[in-house]
Design a protein around this motif. Structure first.
Motif: not given
Length: 149
Positions: A67-74, A117-121
């Motif tokens: 998801x797009x929430x990872x843009x802050x870290x990666x 999969x949804x739990x990992x995400x």
């Protein structure tokens, strides 16, 4: 008779000792660096020894998968293959990405993996709030990845 008996016992002891020593040596990797420790670790997935699940191709970017929430870290162009091959685990967020990527692959490829999969995400996104949360969640994913077959 006594001398040949002692000689045969000595040969037997040497044979057993050699056999036992060779078993111990054979179980250690020695001086060669081996990339895979198990069938579910990030090192295994980065080695490309097994076909990746179709749900998450190697060229999938982390931002598309998590998801797009990872843009802050990666970086936006980091792929799952790159994330499983990272060596900068002293950084809590890098370790989280590495272990979460392997855990996600395991959810699709290994029956009985303890996460879906949804739990990992979801757990991955939730762990991005702090270094402590990232390190804790990375450790939990690592334990699941190491225990998996």
């Amino acid at each position: 008779m006594g001398k040949s008996f002692l000689l045969s016992r000595l040969v037997l002891i040497i044979f057993v000792a050699h056999f036992a020593a060779s078993k111990v040596v054979a179980t250690r990797p020695g001086f060669l660096y081996t990339r895979t420790r198990g069938r579910c670790t990030p090192q295994f997935w980065s080695s490309k020894r097994e076909a990746w699940p179709r749900m998450v191709p190697q060229r999938s970017t982390v931002s598309k998968v998590f998801g797009s929430g990872v843009f802050e870290r990666y970086r936006s162009d980091v792929t799952l293959l790159e994330s499983t091959g990272r060596n900068d685990e002293e950084n809590a967020f890098a370790g989280l990405l590495k272990q979460a990527s392997a855990a996600l692959l395991n959810t699709y490829a290994r029956k009985g993996f303890p996460y879906s999969a949804w739990e990992v995400k979801t757990l991955f996104i939730q762990a991005l709030v702090s270094k402590e949360a990232a390190a804790t969640q990375a450790k939990q994913f690592s334990i699941a990845n190491e225990a998996c077959n």
